[in-house]
Design a protein around this motif. Structure first.
Motif, mmCIF file in Angstrom:
data_model
loop_
_atom_site.group_PDB
_atom_site.id
_atom_site.type_symbol
_atom_site.label_atom_id
_atom_site.label_comp_id
_atom_site.label_asym_id
_atom_site.label_seq_id
_atom_site.Cartn_x
_atom_site.Cartn_y
_atom_site.Cartn_z
ATOM 1 N N ALA A 3 0.832 -1.200 0.000
ATOM 2 C CA ALA A 3 0.000 0.000 0.000
ATOM 3 C C ALA A 3 0.869 1.253 0.000
ATOM 4 N N ALA A 4 0.256 2.361 -0.365
ATOM 5 C CA ALA A 4 0.935 3.652 -0.271
ATOM 6 C C ALA A 4 1.227 3.961 1.191
ATOM 7 N N PRO A 5 2.192 4.831 1.464
ATOM 8 C CA PRO A 5 2.508 5.184 2.854
ATOM 9 C C PRO A 5 1.290 5.730 3.590
ATOM 10 N N ASP A 6 1.264 5.520 4.895
ATOM 11 C CA ASP A 6 0.155 6.022 5.699
ATOM 12 C C ASP A 6 0.138 7.545 5.751
ATOM 13 N N ALA A 7 1.312 8.131 5.810
ATOM 14 C CA ALA A 7 1.403 9.585 5.943
ATOM 15 C C ALA A 7 1.175 10.262 4.592
ATOM 16 N N ALA A 8 0.183 11.141 4.529
ATOM 17 C CA ALA A 8 -0.139 11.813 3.271
ATOM 18 C C ALA A 8 1.039 12.629 2.750
ATOM 19 N N GLU A 9 1.837 13.191 3.668
ATOM 20 C CA GLU A 9 2.971 14.001 3.215
ATOM 21 C C GLU A 9 4.025 13.151 2.518
ATOM 22 N N ASP A 10 4.171 11.873 2.939
ATOM 23 C CA ASP A 10 5.117 10.994 2.255
ATOM 24 C C ASP A 10 4.609 10.606 0.877
ATOM 25 N N VAL A 11 3.306 10.386 0.754
ATOM 26 C CA VAL A 11 2.732 10.086 -0.554
ATOM 27 C C VAL A 11 2.974 11.251 -1.510
ATOM 28 N N MET A 12 2.696 12.452 -1.064
ATOM 29 C CA MET A 12 2.869 13.619 -1.924
ATOM 30 C C MET A 12 4.345 13.862 -2.245
ATOM 31 N N ARG A 13 5.219 13.651 -1.263
ATOM 32 C CA ARG A 13 6.655 13.835 -1.499
ATOM 33 C C ARG A 13 7.153 12.874 -2.575
ATOM 34 N N MET A 14 6.758 11.610 -2.485
ATOM 35 C CA MET A 14 7.190 10.631 -3.471
ATOM 36 C C MET A 14 6.601 10.929 -4.848
ATOM 37 N N ARG A 15 5.343 11.337 -4.889
ATOM 38 C CA ARG A 15 4.735 11.644 -6.186
ATOM 39 C C ARG A 15 5.386 12.857 -6.835
ATOM 40 N N ARG A 16 5.734 13.854 -6.045
ATOM 41 C CA ARG A 16 6.418 15.026 -6.606
ATOM 42 C C ARG A 16 7.780 14.630 -7.166
ATOM 43 N N ALA A 17 8.517 13.828 -6.416
ATOM 44 C CA ALA A 17 9.844 13.405 -6.879
ATOM 45 C C ALA A 17 9.722 12.524 -8.131
ATOM 46 N N PHE A 18 8.715 11.665 -8.150
ATOM 47 C CA PHE A 18 8.497 10.808 -9.318
ATOM 48 C C PHE A 18 8.204 11.663 -10.544
ATOM 49 N N ALA A 19 7.343 12.660 -10.388
ATOM 50 C CA ALA A 19 7.010 13.546 -11.511
ATOM 51 C C ALA A 19 8.239 14.305 -12.002
ATOM 52 N N ALA A 20 9.097 14.721 -11.058
ATOM 53 C CA ALA A 20 10.321 15.424 -11.449
ATOM 54 C C ALA A 20 11.239 14.518 -12.254
ATOM 55 N N ALA A 21 11.353 13.254 -11.840
ATOM 56 C CA ALA A 21 12.193 12.313 -12.582
ATOM 57 C C ALA A 21 11.627 12.077 -13.976
ATOM 58 N N ALA A 22 10.315 11.939 -14.080
ATOM 59 C CA ALA A 22 9.703 11.727 -15.392
ATOM 60 C C ALA A 22 9.979 12.906 -16.324
ATOM 61 N N ARG A 23 9.902 14.116 -15.784
ATOM 62 C CA ARG A 23 10.195 15.300 -16.615
ATOM 63 C C ARG A 23 11.642 15.269 -17.095
ATOM 64 N N ASP A 24 12.574 14.956 -16.194
ATOM 65 C CA ASP A 24 13.983 14.953 -16.573
ATOM 66 C C ASP A 24 14.301 13.845 -17.582
ATOM 67 N N PHE A 25 13.645 12.710 -17.449
ATOM 68 C CA PHE A 25 13.846 11.622 -18.397
ATOM 69 C C PHE A 25 13.023 11.815 -19.680
ATOM 70 N N GLN A 26 12.137 12.814 -19.670
ATOM 71 C CA GLN A 26 11.277 13.117 -20.816
ATOM 72 C C GLN A 26 10.392 11.924 -21.182
ATOM 73 N N VAL A 27 9.738 11.380 -20.136
ATOM 74 C CA VAL A 27 8.783 10.296 -20.329
ATOM 75 C C VAL A 27 7.470 10.687 -19.657
ATOM 76 N N THR A 28 6.395 10.041 -20.089
ATOM 77 C CA THR A 28 5.069 10.329 -19.557
ATOM 78 C C THR A 28 4.552 9.124 -18.779
ATOM 79 N N PRO A 29 4.368 9.247 -17.460
ATOM 80 C CA PRO A 29 3.845 8.123 -16.676
ATOM 81 C C PRO A 29 2.398 7.819 -17.046
#
Length: 278
Positions: A3-29
């Motif tokens: 499951a996703a982390p219990d803490a909402a701030e950890d979910v948002m932190r990971m999603r933000r970092a994931f989106a940043a990586a996708a932008r840098d790799f120039q891919v669309t999740p």
């Protein structure tokens, strides 16, 4: 698988970092999110690749699990079927370190989707078993200083989870260390998830796969048959007991609780000693 982390701030932190990586790799999740243990990793399809984000507090961003995928890509022969690493990126932000891994997208389905534990007989052909044995034989030849299973864990935990004195492991090999049915594909045999590979007791990998097969006796019997030359030796039995002990520890923490009595029964079969109840 988790499951996703219990803490909402950890979910948002990971999603933000994931989106940043996708932008840098120039891919669309696209598609569903796949979370790892305790929200430590987040994976998702990204065009024709798979994007996986690993995160840890910056002071802990090193070691076996952090670097395993990248090292496997260079150290393990290409004849061992697995996703190839296409790109890699590291960064740190707000006291957290991140590693983004862009790997080849494998569309061949896992034997079991979403769980390590077998839920049916997949009726795998003889060629599939030959390919698995060949891959593990090749992997066993890879020299490495990485330790997937340490003697110190055995010394600390064997009596608590198996009720026996810890053996001194003298025969070791290189293996995958997380060989289960969600990390294996069919009809083509491909092995996923290389973060934990390294040195381990002989018998650990087939012993772990056998344990995850105990819910389907016909497949468990096939694993024993295919790896009889390993599991039937004293060293192989010792390695299997290490795998069983680690699974019993995981079950005691609430992971796959329905597997615990089957694993305990297998351990008792190997040792002749009842497994301690927890």
């Amino acid at each position: 698988m988790f499951a996703a982390p219990d803490a909402a701030e950890d979910v948002m932190r990971m999603r933000r970092a994931f989106a940043a990586a996708a932008r840098d790799f120039q891919v669309t999740p696209s598609g569903r999110e796949v979370w790892g243990w305790q929200g430590r990793t987040l994976g998702r399809r990204a065009d024709t690749s798979w994007l996986r984000l690993v995160s840890a507090p910056s002071e802990k961003a090193s070691g076996r699990l952090w670097e395993g995928t990248a090292l496997a890509d260079t150290a393990v022969p290409r004849s061992v079927p697995r996703p190839r690493l296409r790109n890699l990126m590291d960064w740190t932000r707000d006291a957290y370190a991140y590693r983004a891994e862009l790997t080849e997208l494998i569309t061949t389905p896992a034997v079991v989707a979403g769980s390590p534990v077998l839920d049916r007989d997949p009726r795998l052909p003889d060629a599939w078993w030959r390919d698995l044995r060949a891959a593990l034989r090749t992997l066993a030849t890879v020299p490495t200083g990485r330790e997937a299973v340490r003697q110190s864990w055995i010394d600390r935990n064997f009596r608590a989870f198996l009720g026996i004195d810890p053996p001194r492991i003298s025969e070791r090999t290189t293996g995958h260390a997380d060989l289960h049915w969600a990390n294996l594909t069919t009809p083509t045999m491909i092995i996923f998830d290389w973060e934990g590979w390294g040195g381990m007791p002989v018998g650990y990998d087939p012993g772990l796969l056998h344990a995850y097969s105990l819910t389907v006796p016909t497949v468990a019997a096939r694993v024993r048959h295919e790896f009889a030359d390993i599991l039937g030796t004293p060293a192989g039995r010792a390695g299997e007991l290490v795998a069983l002990g680690q699974l019993l520890q995981a079950c005691s923490r609430g992971v796959h609780p329905h597997l615990a009595p089957l694993v305990a029964r297998r351990a008792e079969h190997l040792t002749g000693i009842p497994v301690p109840t927890t």
